[in-house]
Design a protein around this motif. Structure first.
Motif, PDB file in Angstrom:
ATOM      1  N   LEU A  93       0.823  -1.216   0.000  1.00  0.00           N
ATOM      2  CA  LEU A  93       0.000   0.000   0.000  1.00  0.00           C
ATOM      3  C   LEU A  93       0.854   1.261   0.000  1.00  0.00           C
ATOM      4  O   LEU A  93       0.522   2.266   0.625  1.00  0.00           O
ATOM      5  N   ARG A  94       1.957   1.218  -0.777  1.00  0.00           N
ATOM      6  CA  ARG A  94       2.851   2.377  -0.818  1.00  0.00           C
ATOM      7  C   ARG A  94       2.936   3.014  -2.209  1.00  0.00           C
ATOM      8  O   ARG A  94       3.608   4.036  -2.366  1.00  0.00           O
ATOM      9  N   THR A  95       2.294   2.407  -3.183  1.00  0.00           N
ATOM     10  CA  THR A  95       2.258   2.989  -4.523  1.00  0.00           C
ATOM     11  C   THR A  95       0.830   2.956  -5.031  1.00  0.00           C
ATOM     12  O   THR A  95       0.212   1.886  -5.089  1.00  0.00           O
ATOM     13  N   TYR A  96       0.314   4.114  -5.377  1.00  0.00           N
ATOM     14  CA  TYR A  96      -1.072   4.222  -5.848  1.00  0.00           C
ATOM     15  C   TYR A  96      -1.046   4.892  -7.207  1.00  0.00           C
ATOM     16  O   TYR A  96      -0.393   5.922  -7.412  1.00  0.00           O
ATOM     17  N   GLN A  97      -1.756   4.288  -8.161  1.00  0.00           N
ATOM     18  CA  GLN A  97      -1.672   4.755  -9.544  1.00  0.00           C
ATOM     19  C   GLN A  97      -3.055   4.968 -10.147  1.00  0.00           C
ATOM     20  O   GLN A  97      -3.967   4.168  -9.925  1.00  0.00           O
ATOM     21  N   CYS A  98      -3.194   6.059 -10.887  1.00  0.00           N
ATOM     22  CA  CYS A  98      -4.460   6.380 -11.553  1.00  0.00           C
ATOM     23  C   CYS A  98      -4.220   6.685 -13.024  1.00  0.00           C
ATOM     24  O   CYS A  98      -3.175   7.242 -13.391  1.00  0.00           O
ATOM     25  N   GLU A  99      -5.202   6.329 -13.847  1.00  0.00           N
ATOM     26  CA  GLU A  99      -5.221   6.709 -15.258  1.00  0.00           C
ATOM     27  C   GLU A  99      -6.277   7.786 -15.436  1.00  0.00           C
ATOM     28  O   GLU A  99      -7.424   7.632 -15.003  1.00  0.00           O
ATOM     29  N   LEU A 100      -5.907   8.872 -16.092  1.00  0.00           N
ATOM     30  CA  LEU A 100      -6.818   9.989 -16.283  1.00  0.00           C
ATOM     31  C   LEU A 100      -7.772   9.709 -17.445  1.00  0.00           C
ATOM     32  O   LEU A 100      -7.392   9.083 -18.444  1.00  0.00           O
ATOM     33  N   ARG A 101      -9.013  10.168 -17.319  1.00  0.00           N
ATOM     34  CA  ARG A 101      -9.954  10.066 -18.444  1.00  0.00           C
ATOM     35  C   ARG A 101      -9.426  10.855 -19.642  1.00  0.00           C
ATOM     36  O   ARG A 101      -8.748  11.871 -19.484  1.00  0.00           O
ATOM     37  N   GLU A 102      -9.791  10.426 -20.811  1.00  0.00           N
ATOM     38  CA  GLU A 102      -9.432  11.145 -22.036  1.00  0.00           C
ATOM     39  C   GLU A 102     -10.369  12.327 -22.237  1.00  0.00           C
ATOM     40  O   GLU A 102     -11.558  12.270 -21.919  1.00  0.00           O
ATOM     41  N   GLY A 149       2.203  10.919 -19.514  1.00  0.00           N
ATOM     42  CA  GLY A 149       1.069  10.575 -20.356  1.00  0.00           C
ATOM     43  C   GLY A 149      -0.218  10.872 -19.601  1.00  0.00           C
ATOM     44  O   GLY A 149      -0.409  11.970 -19.084  1.00  0.00           O
ATOM     45  N   ASN A 150      -1.086   9.881 -19.505  1.00  0.00           N
ATOM     46  CA  ASN A 150      -2.329  10.022 -18.744  1.00  0.00           C
ATOM     47  C   ASN A 150      -2.239   9.355 -17.371  1.00  0.00           C
ATOM     48  O   ASN A 150      -3.246   9.191 -16.698  1.00  0.00           O
ATOM     49  N   ARG A 151      -1.044   8.995 -16.950  1.00  0.00           N
ATOM     50  CA  ARG A 151      -0.860   8.233 -15.716  1.00  0.00           C
ATOM     51  C   ARG A 151      -0.304   9.104 -14.598  1.00  0.00           C
ATOM     52  O   ARG A 151       0.628   9.894 -14.812  1.00  0.00           O
ATOM     53  N   ILE A 152      -0.879   8.952 -13.421  1.00  0.00           N
ATOM     54  CA  ILE A 152      -0.396   9.652 -12.223  1.00  0.00           C
ATOM     55  C   ILE A 152      -0.023   8.590 -11.200  1.00  0.00           C
ATOM     56  O   ILE A 152      -0.834   7.708 -10.883  1.00  0.00           O
TER      57      ILE A 152
END
Length: 520
Positions: A93-102, A149-152
């Motif tokens: 639980l130390r890396t959290y990743q999100c993809e942004l909507r287009e 890119g679209n990744r945070i």
């Protein structure tokens, strides 16, 4: 802060209506429907999410700004909003990743990118506005944010199962990096954002005009109705506006005596009542310059508080006495203040002060912000603390919420009453922001054991496994007495009989769903 400001999910909803019939967004004439007018006593301290941590501001933000995640009605699990998906990588639980909507855009037409998301989180944590005004304490576990890119990608210092909940709050609001300075708060009365509504007009302390945002893409799938929010300083003013039919909806806070008299026989009004976890605490200034820096003095004060009298005589039974940092209905709730200080006892309080060599009466100032029933509550607290001549209390009222915040943040009061409207439905939100390092209460309380327990509770995705640690945390707080819990309350929404959606306006997840309101 929310100060107002975890809310728990609504468990009881009473909608008093004979039937809703059909409704339509547009009348048969084709004209745009009039705005629904919502009245509240919640104050908005500012329009910039990096510099406000209070219930009134965050209620507005949940309509104007967009976060990566949000909460759907009736659910305590965050769902994607500006993101298309989010997840933890690995089991620590130390890396959290999100993809942004287009294709997301801000209200000014600028593209909303992953770089804007990174900028918003970095900015929120670095703009220096003081702990009382900033939500950055929610992200103590956050080490860094990367965008590509679209990744945070969020890298956390420690495992934090509550991180997605925090992202879904006003602290995770996304701003346009070309419009919001990295070094200072945005000024003026305009907002550039990507939420379900756009801010058409704003007069601080008076009103806000919101209209549906045609560019919005996210979790909300329905177009809202135009909304006019009107702000009132006192509950009596809100009630007068309601009686005069100047507003269509009321939420936070009608006078307690008015709420106590509501019943199924009331006509022309719909009443939505839900179990809530809004709480109120009497907070003590623990700086060396204050007499409340002595634990014996704080414990003596705790022995004098009569919650039942406050609940029955000031709030007319619309609140329940609270003996815990974490309210009833939330994981980890216990009653350490009842165990330690079961009933008001002047003799025990006097003995504590005498044994500590404290000269009586202890002279203190008690600050409070005007709104709701805060004035009679402060008068009752003064009366209780002065029993037997142990304390001498000077009341200091602040009509402006920001003045009140600045007062307690700088140590102007020895004690101050503050409500807390939780940001997300988890017990962590009653610990980290209230008694953790850099807390929003700004009372100078620090405890290494509390910090250890907070970190320990954040490591478990199964929140049931945190109960023992939260129990110890609350027992530690009850002995140190940085604050005294006073009460928790239910949530009431009143709407005219031609307005639908009042039961969905607030459900305990920190989102004020103005888009759920509509004309019948």
């Amino acid at each position: 802060m929310r100060s107002i400001r975890v809310r728990i999910l609504a468990t009881c909803v009473i909608v008093l209506a004979a039937g809703v019939g059909g409704w339509q967004l547009l009348p048969t004439s084709g004209d745009t429907p009039g705005a629904i007018t919502v009245g509240t006593t919640d104050d908005v301290s500012g329009l910039d999410p990096a510099g406000s941590y209070d219930a009134g501001s965050w209620s507005l933000y949940s309509n104007l700004y967009q976060s990566l995640l949000t909460f759907e009605p009736g659910s305590a699990v965050p769902v994607p909003d500006a993101a298309s998906n989010c997840r933890f990588l690995g089991e620590k639980l130390r890396t959290y990743q999100c993809e942004l909507r287009e294709g997301l855009t801000f209200s000014n037409g600028d593209a909303l990118t992953a770089q804007d998301v990174k900028y918003s989180f970095d900015r929120m944590r670095t703009v220096d506005v003081g702990d009382a005004f900033s939500p950055k304490s929610l992200f103590e576990s956050l080490a860094s944010v990367k965008a590509g890119g679209n990744r945070i990608t969020f890298t956390l210092r420690t495992g934090d199962a509550t991180f997605p909940f925090k992202v879904a709050t006003g602290a995770g609001a996304i701003v346009d990096r070309t419009e919001y300075s990295a070094k200072q708060l945005r000024t003026g009365d305009t907002v550039v954002a990507s939420g379900p509504y756009v801010l058409k007009q704003y007069k601080a302390g008076v009103s806000a005009r919101l209209e549906p945002n045609p560019k919005y893409q996210g979790a909300v799938k329905k177009a809202g109705t135009p909304i006019e929010i009107r702000y009132y300083k006192e509950a009596e003013q809100l009630n007068a506006a309601w009686k005069a039919k100047k507003i269509d909806v009321t939420h936070r806070q009608m006078p307690p005596e008015v709420l106590a008299e509501l019943g199924p026989g009331d006509r022309d009004v719909r009443i939505s009542e839900s179990e809530g976890s809004e709480i109120r605490n009497l907070v003590f200034n623990m700086r060396e310059s204050s007499p409340m820096s002595s634990r014996s003095v704080r414990q003596a004060a705790a022995w004098l508080i009569d919650r039942n009298k406050i609940a029955s005589e000031v709030y007319h039974g619309t609140v329940e006495p609270l003996y815990s940092l974490i309210p009833q209905g939330v994981t980890g709730h216990s009653t350490p203040y009842f165990d330690a200080y079961p009933n008001p006892d002047r003799t025990r309080a006097a003995r504590l002060l005498q044994n500590a060599g404290v000269q009586t009466p202890v002279r203190i100032t008690l600050g409070y912000s005007l709104g709701g029933a805060t004035r009679p509550e402060a008068a009752e607290l003064r009366k209780q603390l002065q029993v037997g001549g142990l304390f001498e209390v000077e009341l200091e009222e602040k009509a402006d919420w920001q003045d009140f915040q600045e007062g307690y943040a700088t140590g102007a009061f020895d004690a101050y009453a503050v409500g807390w409207l939780p940001d997300f439905p988890d017990p962590d939100n009653f610990s980290q922001p209230l008694v953790g390092r850099g807390s929003s209460l700004s009372n100078g309380y620090e405890s290494e054991r509390i910090e250890e327990l907070i970190l320990a509770t954040q490591e478990f995705s199964d929140r049931g496994r945190t109960a023992r640690d939260f129990k110890e945390l609350q027992e530690t707080v009850a002995q140190d007495v940085p604050l005294v819990p006073l009460w928790q309350t239910k949530d009431f929404v009143l709407t005219d009989d031609d307005v639908r959606g009042g039961q969905s306006l607030s459900d305990g997840t920190g989102v004020w769903r103005l888009w759920e309101l509509g004309w019948l």
